[in-house]
Design an enzyme around this catalytic site. Sequence first.
Site, short mmCIF file in Angstrom:
data_model
loop_
_atom_site.label_atom_id
_atom_site.label_comp_id
_atom_site.label_asym_id
_atom_site.label_seq_id
_atom_site.Cartn_x
_atom_site.Cartn_y
_atom_site.Cartn_z
CE LYS A 1 31.57 38.68 43.01
NZ LYS A 1 32.77 38.68 42.14
CB THR B 1 32.56 48.87 39.66
OG1 THR B 1 31.74 48.75 38.47
CG2 THR B 1 31.91 49.86 40.62
N GLY C 1 37.03 45.53 37.63
CA GLY C 1 37.98 44.75 38.41
C GLY C 1 37.58 44.49 39.84
CB THR C 2 34.53 45.18 41.87
OG1 THR C 2 33.63 44.68 40.87
CG2 THR C 2 34.54 46.68 41.80
N GLY C 3 35.46 42.26 41.12
CA GLY C 3 35.43 40.84 41.44
C GLY C 3 36.82 40.25 41.59
CB CYS C 4 39.95 40.72 39.62
SG CYS C 4 39.30 40.33 37.98
#
Length: 496
Positions: free
Chosen positions: A409, A440, A442-445
């Site tokens: 990412k 942002t 929690g974007t990866g989760c």
Amino acid sequence: MQSSADISEISLAGVIFDFDGTLFESMYVWDTVFHDYLKKHNIPAKEDLNKKAFTMSLSEAVSWFKEEYMIEDSIEKINEDLYSYITYQYEHVVMPRAGVLELLESMKQQGIKMAVASASRKHELMLAINRLGIADYFEVVLSVEDVKRGKKYPDIFDIARTHLGTRLVDTWVFEDSYFAMKTAKTRGYKVLAVKDSLSADREQEIREVADVYIDSFEHLKTRYMKAHDEVSPYVNVKSVVSIAGSDSSGGAGIQADLKTFMAHAVFGQSVITSVTAQNTLGVQGVADVPPHFIATQIDSVFQDIHPDAVKIGMLSNPEIIKVVAQKLLEHKAKHIVLDPVLVATSGSALIQKEAIELLISELLPLAEVITPNIYEAEILSGFVIKSKDDMLKAAKQIRRTTDAVIMIKGGHLEGRADDLVLDGERIYWLEAPRVDNENTHGTGCSLSSAIASNLARGDEVLEAIKGAKNYVYGAIEAGLDIGTKRGPLDHLYQYR
């Protein structure tokens, strides 16, 4: 591309219909509405008026229209004049295309689920639909105003499919707009193009992008269509389990995963590996769940509602990593998406240093997709990443220990939010401008959970990743603003 003459092998569970020009002979309304306004105000129309306006939602087109023609009336007054004309046409004049009513009844009898996804306002759509008495044919009627984005994004199609309860591979989009067809096709839908006189200048392009092209619904022999057996939204409901940590703020971890699962219409289950005390200010504490109890949770999940996909998040110590890897092998888990959670958005470390090597040796080989951010990719690869070339170099290094698709990412690079997807020797760049929103958390989760949801529902890997990126992009773009510092995204933005 098939033609109407060889359409006999179409197999489908659901159809998402465009309204204007596809179901109804109503494109003349949009072909004339701006011209009607200009004529009343003695303003000459430019040749490219319709060509430009047709690529936008009406709200976007009105803003462009006012600026392009230097109109003194307010946006509100322009809308009032336009909609006076539009409403009358939909309430009293517009009619279905030839063969549409027979088509709807035939599909209903075969158990094919149907929805409407339109760039027009729902108010006008329902005026025409209710006048003809056909509302009961559709599971949902959606307008771009419902999803806050036009058809250059796939959100409206994905939300419609959620209501249908169908797999991507079994869902067709019936359209007359070239731009909407491209969006649907890129997302992974099958596309049936319906000839429309207003898009005649793009007929060759439409034929190239569509899977099937027909002149009219009278040519569509629906008796040859094969309705998919699994059309019930509950008979074949998919399940995804998240093996991750709990976030007391609700923005990341298990809580974000379950919200994402809900947004994708899959049944969410959870195995909690750690309990954190955290908020938008940072992580105040972490308490790991004993490994033997994590194993018990995994057994409980797999021995009953066996997951169709697995998302792995925060695994903070070597013992937890070992037991998770062992149990996933034991239960023959499939479609494993690994989000190597090493550092929180706030910058706080979430994994013990000695656990990183074990993560690489034990879990990376089990994954189908791995989704590190820039910092995590640096740790996993041992490379410093400052550019796109560095991202590719790191992805190739990570892939030396796994056959997984690597998605790095790029949200932490300057200026852009371009993501790299490395699938064997195939390299894809998913490009997007950076959203002006610092919330942002929690974007990866959420991204990895969305990928797992899409894989569970039958998407191919690249389509699953693209759909997940679009979902997260929209959730950030929605602009939720809660918390003192970096807050969470809006996981259910599509339904507000």
